[in-house]
Design an enzyme around this catalytic site. Structure first.
Site, PDB file in Angstrom:
ATOM      1  N   HIS A   1      17.909 -36.390  -9.252  1.00 31.65           N
ATOM      2  CA  HIS A   1      17.198 -36.870  -8.072  1.00 31.65           C
ATOM      3  C   HIS A   1      15.713 -36.524  -8.115  1.00 31.65           C
ATOM      4  O   HIS A   1      15.065 -36.489  -7.071  1.00 31.65           O
ATOM      5  CB  HIS A   1      17.853 -36.304  -6.805  1.00 31.65           C
ATOM      6  CG  HIS A   1      19.293 -36.700  -6.698  1.00 31.65           C
ATOM      7  ND1 HIS A   1      19.676 -37.946  -6.269  1.00 31.65           N
ATOM      8  CD2 HIS A   1      20.424 -36.032  -7.023  1.00 31.65           C
ATOM      9  CE1 HIS A   1      21.008 -38.024  -6.308  1.00 31.65           C
ATOM     10  NE2 HIS A   1      21.471 -36.877  -6.764  1.00 31.65           N
TER      11      HIS A   1
ATOM     12  N   TRP B   1      -2.599  -2.710  -1.626  1.00 29.67           N
ATOM     13  CA  TRP B   1      -2.256  -4.125  -1.813  1.00 29.67           C
ATOM     14  C   TRP B   1      -3.070  -4.858  -0.761  1.00 29.67           C
ATOM     15  O   TRP B   1      -2.840  -4.694   0.441  1.00 29.67           O
ATOM     16  CB  TRP B   1      -0.765  -4.348  -1.606  1.00 29.67           C
ATOM     17  CG  TRP B   1      -0.328  -5.740  -1.911  1.00 29.67           C
ATOM     18  CD1 TRP B   1      -0.017  -6.247  -3.136  1.00 29.67           C
ATOM     19  CD2 TRP B   1      -0.141  -6.808  -0.979  1.00 29.67           C
ATOM     20  NE1 TRP B   1       0.340  -7.562  -3.020  1.00 29.67           N
ATOM     21  CE2 TRP B   1       0.269  -7.942  -1.711  1.00 29.67           C
ATOM     22  CE3 TRP B   1      -0.300  -6.931   0.400  1.00 29.67           C
ATOM     23  CZ2 TRP B   1       0.540  -9.158  -1.119  1.00 29.67           C
ATOM     24  CZ3 TRP B   1      -0.037  -8.149   1.000  1.00 29.67           C
ATOM     25  CH2 TRP B   1       0.384  -9.249   0.239  1.00 29.67           C
TER      26      TRP B   1
ATOM     27  N   CYS C   1       0.850  -1.187   0.000  1.00 26.00           N
ATOM     28  CA  CYS C   1       0.000   0.000   0.000  1.00 26.00           C
ATOM     29  C   CYS C   1       0.889   1.243   0.000  1.00 26.00           C
ATOM     30  O   CYS C   1       1.932   1.277   0.649  1.00 26.00           O
ATOM     31  CB  CYS C   1      -0.943   0.108   1.185  1.00 26.00           C
ATOM     32  SG  CYS C   1      -2.069  -1.275   1.343  1.00 26.00           S
TER      33      CYS C   1
ATOM     34  N   GLU D   1      17.171 -17.556  -9.014  1.00 25.73           N
ATOM     35  CA  GLU D   1      16.755 -16.186  -9.317  1.00 25.73           C
ATOM     36  C   GLU D   1      16.132 -16.091 -10.715  1.00 25.73           C
ATOM     37  O   GLU D   1      15.121 -15.411 -10.912  1.00 25.73           O
ATOM     38  CB  GLU D   1      17.969 -15.244  -9.168  1.00 25.73           C
ATOM     39  CG  GLU D   1      17.756 -13.804  -9.575  1.00 25.73           C
ATOM     40  CD  GLU D   1      16.690 -13.053  -8.783  1.00 25.73           C
ATOM     41  OE1 GLU D   1      16.167 -13.590  -7.791  1.00 25.73           O
ATOM     42  OE2 GLU D   1      16.344 -11.938  -9.201  1.00 25.73           O
TER      43      GLU D   1
ATOM     44  N   LYS E   1       6.050  -4.203  -4.348  1.00 23.54           N
ATOM     45  CA  LYS E   1       7.501  -4.050  -4.292  1.00 23.54           C
ATOM     46  C   LYS E   1       8.038  -4.193  -2.879  1.00 23.54           C
ATOM     47  O   LYS E   1       9.109  -4.731  -2.665  1.00 23.54           O
ATOM     48  CB  LYS E   1       7.853  -2.668  -4.857  1.00 23.54           C
ATOM     49  CG  LYS E   1       9.324  -2.388  -4.949  1.00 23.54           C
ATOM     50  CD  LYS E   1       9.920  -3.045  -6.149  1.00 23.54           C
ATOM     51  CE  LYS E   1      11.415  -2.898  -6.212  1.00 23.54           C
ATOM     52  NZ  LYS E   1      12.008  -4.031  -6.939  1.00 23.54           N
TER      53      LYS E   1
ATOM     54  N   ARG F   1       3.976  -0.195  -4.762  1.00 21.47           N
ATOM     55  CA  ARG F   1       3.694  -0.743  -3.428  1.00 21.47           C
ATOM     56  C   ARG F   1       2.371  -1.503  -3.367  1.00 21.47           C
ATOM     57  O   ARG F   1       2.039  -2.108  -2.346  1.00 21.47           O
ATOM     58  CB  ARG F   1       3.643   0.394  -2.404  1.00 21.47           C
ATOM     59  CG  ARG F   1       4.896   1.218  -2.348  1.00 21.47           C
ATOM     60  CD  ARG F   1       4.785   2.305  -1.310  1.00 21.47           C
ATOM     61  NE  ARG F   1       4.588   1.750  -0.006  1.00 21.47           N
ATOM     62  CZ  ARG F   1       5.544   1.328   0.798  1.00 21.47           C
ATOM     63  NH1 ARG F   1       6.788   1.417   0.405  1.00 21.47           N
ATOM     64  NH2 ARG F   1       5.276   0.833   1.976  1.00 21.47           N
TER      65      ARG F   1
ATOM     66  N   GLU G   1       7.419 -14.597 -11.624  1.00 20.55           N
ATOM     67  CA  GLU G   1       6.702 -13.450 -11.088  1.00 20.55           C
ATOM     68  C   GLU G   1       6.168 -12.513 -12.161  1.00 20.55           C
ATOM     69  O   GLU G   1       5.146 -11.871 -11.947  1.00 20.55           O
ATOM     70  CB  GLU G   1       7.523 -12.692 -10.045  1.00 20.55           C
ATOM     71  CG  GLU G   1       8.793 -12.068 -10.541  1.00 20.55           C
ATOM     72  CD  GLU G   1       9.602 -11.435  -9.410  1.00 20.55           C
ATOM     73  OE1 GLU G   1       9.030 -11.060  -8.387  1.00 20.55           O
ATOM     74  OE2 GLU G   1      10.824 -11.325  -9.578  1.00 20.55           O
TER      75      GLU G   1
ATOM     76  N   LYS H   1      12.327 -14.825 -11.462  1.00 16.30           N
ATOM     77  CA  LYS H   1      12.019 -13.712 -12.379  1.00 16.30           C
ATOM     78  C   LYS H   1      10.939 -14.131 -13.369  1.00 16.30           C
ATOM     79  O   LYS H   1      10.010 -13.385 -13.638  1.00 16.30           O
ATOM     80  CB  LYS H   1      13.254 -13.248 -13.175  1.00 16.30           C
ATOM     81  CG  LYS H   1      14.315 -12.486 -12.449  1.00 16.30           C
ATOM     82  CD  LYS H   1      13.958 -11.068 -12.076  1.00 16.30           C
ATOM     83  CE  LYS H   1      13.264 -10.983 -10.751  1.00 16.30           C
ATOM     84  NZ  LYS H   1      14.039 -10.931  -9.545  1.00 16.30           N
TER      85      LYS H   1
ATOM     86  N   ASN I   1      -1.606   1.907   5.666  1.00 14.87           N
ATOM     87  CA  ASN I   1      -0.717   0.881   5.117  1.00 14.87           C
ATOM     88  C   ASN I   1      -0.253   0.039   6.303  1.00 14.87           C
ATOM     89  O   ASN I   1       0.365   0.567   7.214  1.00 14.87           O
ATOM     90  CB  ASN I   1       0.469   1.590   4.433  1.00 14.87           C
ATOM     91  CG  ASN I   1       1.653   0.672   4.153  1.00 14.87           C
ATOM     92  OD1 ASN I   1       2.784   1.132   4.088  1.00 14.87           O
ATOM     93  ND2 ASN I   1       1.423  -0.606   3.985  1.00 14.87           N
ATOM     94  N   GLY I   2      -0.577  -1.257   6.275  1.00 14.91           N
ATOM     95  CA  GLY I   2      -0.161  -2.118   7.383  1.00 14.91           C
ATOM     96  C   GLY I   2      -1.274  -3.073   7.760  1.00 14.91           C
ATOM     97  O   GLY I   2      -2.221  -3.270   6.988  1.00 14.91           O
TER      98      GLY I   2
HETATM   99  C1  F6R Z   1      11.535 -10.456  -6.595  1.00 14.54           C
HETATM  100  C2  F6R Z   1      11.443  -9.473  -5.527  1.00 14.54           C
HETATM  101  C3  F6R Z   1      11.167  -9.950  -4.150  1.00 14.54           C
HETATM  102  C4  F6R Z   1      12.030  -9.166  -3.148  1.00 14.54           C
HETATM  103  C5  F6R Z   1      11.647  -9.529  -1.718  1.00 14.54           C
HETATM  104  C6  F6R Z   1      12.533  -8.853  -0.710  1.00 14.54           C
HETATM  105  O1  F6R Z   1      11.837  -9.866  -7.813  1.00 14.54           O
HETATM  106  O2  F6R Z   1      11.573  -8.309  -5.759  1.00 14.54           O
HETATM  107  O3  F6R Z   1      11.369 -11.312  -4.025  1.00 14.54           O
HETATM  108  O4  F6R Z   1      13.369  -9.461  -3.397  1.00 14.54           O
HETATM  109  O5  F6R Z   1      10.312  -9.155  -1.494  1.00 14.54           O
HETATM  110  O6  F6R Z   1      12.462  -7.466  -0.812  1.00 14.54           O
HETATM  111  P1  F6R Z   1      13.562  -6.538  -0.185  1.00 14.54           P
HETATM  112  O7  F6R Z   1      14.830  -6.789  -0.891  1.00 14.54           O
HETATM  113  O8  F6R Z   1      13.037  -5.143  -0.420  1.00 14.54           O
HETATM  114  O9  F6R Z   1      13.646  -6.879   1.265  1.00 14.54           O
END
Ligand code: F6R
Length: 615
Positions: free
Chosen positions: A511, A75, A2, A488, A610, A27, A495, A492, A101-102
């Site tokens: 395995h 969110w 949010c 990773e 984010k 957010r 998501e 990517k 937000n929270g």
């Molecule tokens: C994936 C992504 C998330 C963040 C995770 C941690 O692309 O962005 O997996 O890496 O939410 O976020 P931070 O680094 O802000 O603690």
């Protein structure tokens, strides 16, 4: 999760808030809403969907004037995304409106008490409970808004960044924070509040970051007042000069923030190095390390805590620290660490990695580590963020704002910074020879120009993406330093394109996952020159004989994998421990192009946000 924005001053509040909400959409983007005071009453409009939908909805409204208002981009946590659950929320009398937000964890008990006292609720949110609690406090003692907010917040458990308007005192916004970020922008006869500074950066560079359990009463034509929520103490906050500039938070000709951020990586890493990587002097210098060198050198072990992509950077760091500095490292999901009663003592160093510096689980893991006496070192991107303040010491990655929800430059700058840390410790411990140390510094220095070369594969990667965009599953394989890169790469893809993908250490394929391989399965194999190359070539052969489609990420000049794979993407040669910084580039581009070809919302993938400021 949010985003919240507020304005009080002399300009048109509506346009400032709408623009600010668009910048905060990273957010959360399930719904958007606004409340404006136009001199007569409070106008509220909200809608399920994006800020653009809200903008369209209010475009023809006549009562969006005024220079005081608050806005929210959501969110969803409590209650599905719909118009009713969108913020702002009114209190029962419709005198108060709130954005939040929270999460209010004890909302159910409070709600029941309020229902017993005759309150009714229209939404499923915890936020509507909070605004009615504030109203109830106001009524019970004829309190002014600020006092009522303070009393109510002392009764709630959870996390919040809130802003409240009261029709009876319309020239005032009361804002408060616990656990969720909140900044106050201080302009000339105008004030802003926001989840981060991006909504107000073009109006002022003076910002106050509220700490947990602090509140601000922002008033038109008057100085704001700041108060501690628990102790009632008035205080004078520190006003920070922001260095952020407006260009950094715009797309600058790129179709998406994610693509811009992928291409920014060479510069972002140079910014991470600046003043720290001193190749000519044969030095790595980081004040956070220099000041605490003994703590690192005497550490029984280093525990890295992080989530998501930052956790993957932590895994790469585990390989680097153990190889170069010979310090034992454990890497933990912050969300597991905080609840599993981990063994952590005052002989441990805990490194918390977080782009946003606001991730709730990482923050909680830090608090637990501190309670157990560990020394906590933060690796964050966002300056002034909660994690950077909570840690005993730390270092910023200086990657610049990362707005695309899928993390890219945060990952490579985190690895670059952690590699510098490992080298500094290796030098202090004498675990690397002088010549190896110097060679490593030079290798680090050349990474940005090698990433420039790796980025030239963009066209080829796009062609490969065309071939596989309709696949329903992907496997990503890597070994050693590049095993976390496989994780990773898979993350990517998942998501932003919603294609199922798994990352595995290449040798683990036998395995289990090998059962998945058939002619429809694309398998991305990281097979660089150093690091068990021959073994990876054998893995590639195993895939080939099961007809899997192989996309090899190889070192320039490779011949063996080239002969077996369906496609190869070359990256420049570098030291093995730095290869993740290059191998990750084509994987970022692959997920990006597949998502674009599938017409997905690359920068705002569904269900994600984010900054994950809730558990
Ligand atoms: C994936 C992504 C998330 C963040 C995770 C941690 O692309 O962005 O997996 O890496 O939410 O976020 P931070 O680094 O802000 O603690």
């Amino acid at each position: 999760m949010c985003g919240i924005v507020g304005y009080i001053g002399h300009r048109d509040a509506c346009s400032i808030i709408i623009k600010g909400l668009k910048r905060l959409e990273y957010r959360g983007y399930d719904s958007a809403g606004i409340a404006l005071y136009d001199g007569k009453g409070i106008y509220v409009s909200k809608i399920k969907g994006k800020v653009n939908d809200l903008e369209e909805k209010i475009a023809s409204d006549k009562n969006t004037n005024g220079s005081i208002g608050i806005g929210h981009t959501r969110w969803a946590t409590h209650g599905v995304p719909n118009d009713i659950n969108s913020h702002p929320h009114y209190s029962n009398s419709r005198n108060l409106v709130i954005i939040h937000n929270g999460i209010i964890e004890n909302y159910a008990a409070i709600k029941q008490e309020l229902i017993n006292r005759g309150y009714t609720f229209h939404s499923d949110t915890d936020t509507e409970v909070l605004v009615n609690l504030i109203e109830d406090v106001q009524k019970s003692g004829s309190y002014m808004l600020g006092k009522a907010v303070q009393i109510a917040l002392n009764q709630v458990v959870g996390a919040y960044a809130i802003a409240v308007l009261d029709i009876k005192k319309p020239n005032e916004i009361v804002a408060a924070r616990l656990g969720s970020p909140l900044a106050v922008g201080v302009g000339k006869d105008e004030f802003f509040i926001a989840s981060d500074a991006s909504p107000f950066i073009e109006y002022t560079s003076n910002a106050i970051y509220l700490e947990d359990e602090e509140m601000a009463i922002i008033r038109q034509h008057k100085e704001p007042r700041f108060r501690k929520i628990k102790t009632d103490l008035l205080f004078t906050p520190y006003v920070q000069k922001l260095k952020l500039n407006i260009e950094e938070i715009e797309k600058r000709g790129y179709e998406h923030f994610m693509l811009k951020e992928i291409f920014e990586q060479p510069q972002a890493i140079k910014d991470t190095y600046r003043g720290r990587l001193l190749v000519h002097n044969g030095l790595v210098k980081m004040s956070g390390i220099e000041d605490n060198l003994e703590k690192f050198l005497n550490a029984q072990k280093i525990t890295i805590v992080a989530c998501g992509t930052s956790w993957h950077a932590g895994l790469v760091a585990e390989y680097i620290f153990e190889n170069l500095a010979r310090i034992p490292v454990e890497v933990e999901y912050a969300s597991e660490f905080r609840y599993r009663n981990p063994i952590v003592t005052n002989k441990d160093v805990v490194i918390a990695i977080s782009q946003s510096g606001e991730t709730a689980d990482t923050l909680a893991a830090i608090k637990l580590a501190k309670e157990n006496g560990a020394f906590v070192f933060g690796v964050c991107n966002v300056v002034g963020s909660s994690i950077s303040r909570e840690a005993h010491a730390g270092a910023y990655t200086h990657a610049g704002p990362e707005i695309g929800v899928a993390s890219t430059k945060a990952f490579t700058t985190q690895i670059s910074l952690l590699a510098m840390m490992a080298l500094r410790l290796a030098k202090a411990k004498g675990t690397l020879s002088t010549s190896d140390f110097k060679r490593s510094l030079v290798a680090l220095e050349t990474i940005p120009s090698k990433i420039e070369i790796a980025l030239k594969s963009d066209g080829l990667v796009k062609e490969i993406a065309e071939n596989y965009k309709d696949a329903t599953n992907f496997l990503y394989l890597g070994r050693g330093f590049n095993f976390p890169v496989a994780l990773e790469g898979a993350l990517k893809l998942k998501e932003i394109s919603y294609i199922h993908a798994e990352g595995y250490p290449a040798a683990e394929m036998k395995h289990g996952p090998i059962a998945l391989i058939d002619e429809n399965m694309p398998i991305v194999v990281i097979a660089t020159k150093y690091g068990h190359y021959e073994k990876i070539v054998s893995n590639v052969q195993e895939i080939k004989s099961r007809k899997g489609k192989i996309i090899g990420i190889v070192t320039e000049g490779d011949t063996q994998v080239k002969a077996l794979a369906d496609h190869v993407i070359e990256i420049p040669e570098t030291s093995e421990f730095l290869s993740p910084l290059l191998t990750t580039i084509p994987l970022q581009l692959l997920s990006y192009h597949i998502a674009v070809l599938l017409e997905k919302n690359v920068d705002q993938p569904r269900n994600l946000a984010k900054s994950v400021t809730v558990e």
